[in-house]
Scaffold this motif. Structure first.
Motif, mmCIF file in Angstrom:
data_model
loop_
_atom_site.group_PDB
_atom_site.id
_atom_site.type_symbol
_atom_site.label_atom_id
_atom_site.label_comp_id
_atom_site.label_asym_id
_atom_site.label_seq_id
_atom_site.Cartn_x
_atom_site.Cartn_y
_atom_site.Cartn_z
ATOM 1 N N LEU A 4 55.018 45.945 34.692
ATOM 2 C CA LEU A 4 56.288 45.264 34.492
ATOM 3 C C LEU A 4 57.238 46.120 33.666
ATOM 4 C CD1 LEU A 4 58.132 42.823 34.744
ATOM 5 C CD2 LEU A 4 56.949 41.836 32.779
ATOM 6 N N SER A 5 56.702 46.766 32.655
ATOM 7 C CA SER A 5 57.515 47.645 31.815
ATOM 8 C C SER A 5 58.123 48.780 32.639
ATOM 9 C CB SER A 5 56.658 48.203 30.679
ATOM 10 O OG SER A 5 57.388 49.109 29.910
ATOM 11 N N LYS A 6 57.329 49.337 33.554
ATOM 12 C CA LYS A 6 57.835 50.411 34.413
ATOM 13 C C LYS A 6 58.929 49.909 35.350
ATOM 14 C CE LYS A 6 53.731 53.329 34.467
ATOM 15 N NZ LYS A 6 52.671 53.915 35.300
ATOM 16 N N VAL A 7 58.766 48.695 35.866
ATOM 17 C CA VAL A 7 59.770 48.118 36.762
ATOM 18 C C VAL A 7 61.079 47.883 36.012
ATOM 19 C CG1 VAL A 7 60.369 46.072 38.128
ATOM 20 C CG2 VAL A 7 58.098 47.083 38.329
ATOM 21 N N ILE A 8 60.981 47.304 34.828
ATOM 22 C CA ILE A 8 62.186 47.055 34.021
ATOM 23 C C ILE A 8 62.870 48.366 33.671
ATOM 24 C CG2 ILE A 8 63.025 46.215 31.788
ATOM 25 C CD1 ILE A 8 60.891 44.006 31.991
#
Length: 88
Positions: A4-8
């Motif tokens: 999720l951090s990478k997507v954000i």
């Protein structure tokens, strides 16, 4: 949570105009604060955000609580990054 951090982070980089162009990944990234292409990307993000909020408020049953939380983080973070990058 790492994914999720990478997507954000990716959404924020794209919204800020700092992502490499898919058609020219070998070229250096040039920041162009007044690029119409980048402004169009921000507009698409804004409209996507409004669509997701519309689905959530009308209760179409197509979204789950976890995706609601993700979208409530993802779109505002990306829009804030895009606006901050262009703020003179």
């Amino acid at each position: 949570l790492e994914g999720l951090s990478k997507v954000i982070r990716h959404f924020c980089v794209v919204a800020a105009g700092m992502a490499p162009r898919p058609s020219r990944p070998d070229r250096a990234v040039e920041f162009r604060p007044f690029s119409s292409r980048d402004a169009h990307i921000l507009l698409q993000l804004k409209r996507s955000s409004e669509s997701v909020v519309g689905l959530q408020t009308h209760g179409h049953g197509t979204t789950r609580r976890s995706s609601n939380r993700i979208s409530s983080l993802l779109f505002p973070a990306a829009l804030t990054a895009g606006k901050a990058a262009r703020d003179p």
